[in-house]
Design an enzyme around this catalytic site. Structure first.
Site, PDB file in Angstrom:
ATOM      1  N   GLY A 116     -14.433  19.757  14.972  1.00 42.10           N
ATOM      2  CA  GLY A 116     -15.587  19.266  15.718  1.00 42.10           C
ATOM      3  C   GLY A 116     -16.030  17.912  15.191  1.00 42.10           C
ATOM      4  O   GLY A 116     -15.853  17.607  14.006  1.00 42.10           O
ATOM      5  N   ASP A 153     -32.144   8.501   3.693  1.00 51.03           N
ATOM      6  CA  ASP A 153     -30.755   8.114   3.407  1.00 51.03           C
ATOM      7  C   ASP A 153     -29.745   9.096   3.981  1.00 51.03           C
ATOM      8  O   ASP A 153     -28.686   8.689   4.476  1.00 51.03           O
ATOM      9  CB  ASP A 153     -30.554   7.966   1.890  1.00 51.03           C
ATOM     10  CG  ASP A 153     -31.279   6.739   1.343  1.00 51.03           C
ATOM     11  OD1 ASP A 153     -31.631   5.854   2.160  1.00 51.03           O
ATOM     12  OD2 ASP A 153     -31.506   6.666   0.126  1.00 51.03           O
ATOM     13  N   LYS A 178     -29.551  15.168  18.578  1.00 55.52           N
ATOM     14  CA  LYS A 178     -29.647  14.747  17.174  1.00 55.52           C
ATOM     15  C   LYS A 178     -29.447  13.247  16.977  1.00 55.52           C
ATOM     16  O   LYS A 178     -29.912  12.677  15.986  1.00 55.52           O
ATOM     17  CB  LYS A 178     -28.632  15.517  16.312  1.00 55.52           C
ATOM     18  CG  LYS A 178     -28.983  16.977  16.110  1.00 55.52           C
ATOM     19  CD  LYS A 178     -28.011  17.647  15.158  1.00 55.52           C
ATOM     20  CE  LYS A 178     -28.378  19.102  14.931  1.00 55.52           C
ATOM     21  NZ  LYS A 178     -27.517  19.742  13.926  1.00 55.52           N
ATOM     22  N   GLY A 232     -19.273  16.348  16.234  1.00 58.17           N
ATOM     23  CA  GLY A 232     -20.649  16.105  16.681  1.00 58.17           C
ATOM     24  C   GLY A 232     -21.590  15.861  15.515  1.00 58.17           C
ATOM     25  O   GLY A 232     -21.174  15.491  14.413  1.00 58.17           O
ATOM     26  N   ASP A 250     -29.438  19.361   7.594  1.00 57.03           N
ATOM     27  CA  ASP A 250     -28.120  20.014   7.717  1.00 57.03           C
ATOM     28  C   ASP A 250     -27.281  19.740   6.472  1.00 57.03           C
ATOM     29  O   ASP A 250     -26.517  20.592   6.017  1.00 57.03           O
ATOM     30  CB  ASP A 250     -27.365  19.486   8.945  1.00 57.03           C
ATOM     31  CG  ASP A 250     -27.917  20.030  10.254  1.00 57.03           C
ATOM     32  OD1 ASP A 250     -28.514  21.121  10.236  1.00 57.03           O
ATOM     33  OD2 ASP A 250     -27.750  19.366  11.288  1.00 57.03           O
ATOM     34  N   TYR A 293     -23.902  30.790  13.871  1.00 59.44           N
ATOM     35  CA  TYR A 293     -24.601  31.942  13.286  1.00 59.44           C
ATOM     36  C   TYR A 293     -24.818  33.071  14.303  1.00 59.44           C
ATOM     37  O   TYR A 293     -25.355  34.114  13.966  1.00 59.44           O
ATOM     38  CB  TYR A 293     -25.946  31.505  12.697  1.00 59.44           C
ATOM     39  CG  TYR A 293     -26.829  30.766  13.672  1.00 59.44           C
ATOM     40  CD1 TYR A 293     -27.667  31.449  14.542  1.00 59.44           C
ATOM     41  CD2 TYR A 293     -26.814  29.378  13.727  1.00 59.44           C
ATOM     42  CE1 TYR A 293     -28.471  30.783  15.437  1.00 59.44           C
ATOM     43  CE2 TYR A 293     -27.614  28.695  14.622  1.00 59.44           C
ATOM     44  CZ  TYR A 293     -28.443  29.397  15.474  1.00 59.44           C
ATOM     45  OH  TYR A 293     -29.239  28.729  16.376  1.00 59.44           O
ATOM     46  N   SER A 320     -31.343  30.772  19.794  1.00 61.11           N
ATOM     47  CA  SER A 320     -31.856  30.269  18.515  1.00 61.11           C
ATOM     48  C   SER A 320     -32.614  31.331  17.708  1.00 61.11           C
ATOM     49  O   SER A 320     -33.395  32.104  18.262  1.00 61.11           O
ATOM     50  CB  SER A 320     -32.789  29.078  18.771  1.00 61.11           C
ATOM     51  OG  SER A 320     -33.331  28.623  17.549  1.00 61.11           O
ATOM     52  N   ALA A 353     -23.441  17.977  13.660  1.00 64.23           N
ATOM     53  CA  ALA A 353     -23.262  18.867  12.503  1.00 64.23           C
ATOM     54  C   ALA A 353     -22.042  18.457  11.693  1.00 64.23           C
ATOM     55  O   ALA A 353     -22.031  18.533  10.463  1.00 64.23           O
ATOM     56  CB  ALA A 353     -23.131  20.311  12.964  1.00 64.23           C
TER      57      ALA A 353
END
Length: 256
Positions: free
Chosen positions: A116, A68, A56, A118, A92, A196, A13, A120
């Site tokens: 994906g 929201d 998450k 998930g 995000d 990243y 991270s 994100a």
């Protein structure tokens, strides 16, 4: 811990660096097992936290209220503790929207593929729909109610004009992997990867080599951090700081 990040494995991270560049507090990385996670959330011994994989969605039952964006996405990456009540947000969404706008990527009336399924992915899909994408196809390694398989992607959707990778394929340390071969998508104009680390994934390197716009996830990471800090401290920050921190961090990581 007053401010920090909870998640599974956090060794890769950059969030501590980013938060401490943008705000005047100590930001702790707090990797948690499933059992530790439950104890941590029950104690609520923090002022504000960010949340990453795999928690998450798991944090939602502990929340007093969600905004929201978080409700629409069904995932939370920012929690603020106000007098013992936990308020959930999802930055995000704003981070990915910033990335599209910064690179003048328009998805309006375009066929978009999201790799994906998930937490994100939910944020990315919500942004693409908000920005007027004509189709949003979600792809995962197993077929679900919301996602098709990669096999079906290659059979039916190689006419996609925009691709976003929200899967972990290509993430450090498995940097030689790529979720798809972009040469199979001749109409694709732009590719965004939420990964990243490394700074440029194999997917993004290929996008650029094929003349597509290719954007890695570091800018999104910095942007969502700035928006999270606004919730943490109940303040407004100058968006120009996103690019300043991104450039500084990019050069630092490049030199490592």
């Amino acid at each position: 811990m007053e401010y920090g990040l909870i998640g599974g494995q956090l060794g890769h991270s950059y969030s501590k660096d980013i938060h401490e560049m943008l705000a005047d507090y100590t930001y702790d990385l707090c990797p948690l097992t499933q059992e530790e996670f439950k104890t941590f959330m029950e104690k609520q011994d923090f002022k504000a936290i960010n949340v990453t994989i795999p928690y998450k969605r798991d944090v939602i039952p502990y929340l007093y209220e969600m905004d929201d964006n978080a409700k629409a996405i069904g995932a939370v990456n920012t929690i603020v503790n106000k007098d013992g009540k936990l308020y959930g947000h999802n930055t995000d969404f704003s981070g990915f929207l910033y990335m599209l706008e910064k690179h003048n990527i328009s998805v309006q009336n375009k066929k978009c593929v999201v790799l994906g399924d998930g937490g994100a992915s939910k944020a990315v899909v919500a942004v693409l729909k908000k920005c007027g994408a004509s189709d949003v196809i979600i792809v995962d390694i197993v077929q679900t109610e919301s996602a098709i398989t990669y096999e079906e992607l290659f059979e039916k959707h190689t006419d996609a004009e925009f691709i976003a990778n929200t899967s972990p394929v290509g993430m450090y340390p498995k940097c030689d992997n790529s979720p798809v071969d972009l040469s199979r998508f001749p109409k694709c104009e732009a590719v965004a990867d939420v990964i990243y680390n490394p700074l440029e994934t194999k997917l993004i390197a290929q996008a650029k080599s094929l003349g597509m716009i290719g954007v890695n996830g570091l800018e999104m990471l910095v942007a969502q951090a700035l928006y999270a800090i606004e919730f943490f401290l109940d303040t407004s920050l100058d968006e120009a700081q996103i690019d300043a921190v991104y450039q500084k961090l990019y050069q630092e990581k490049l030199a490592e």
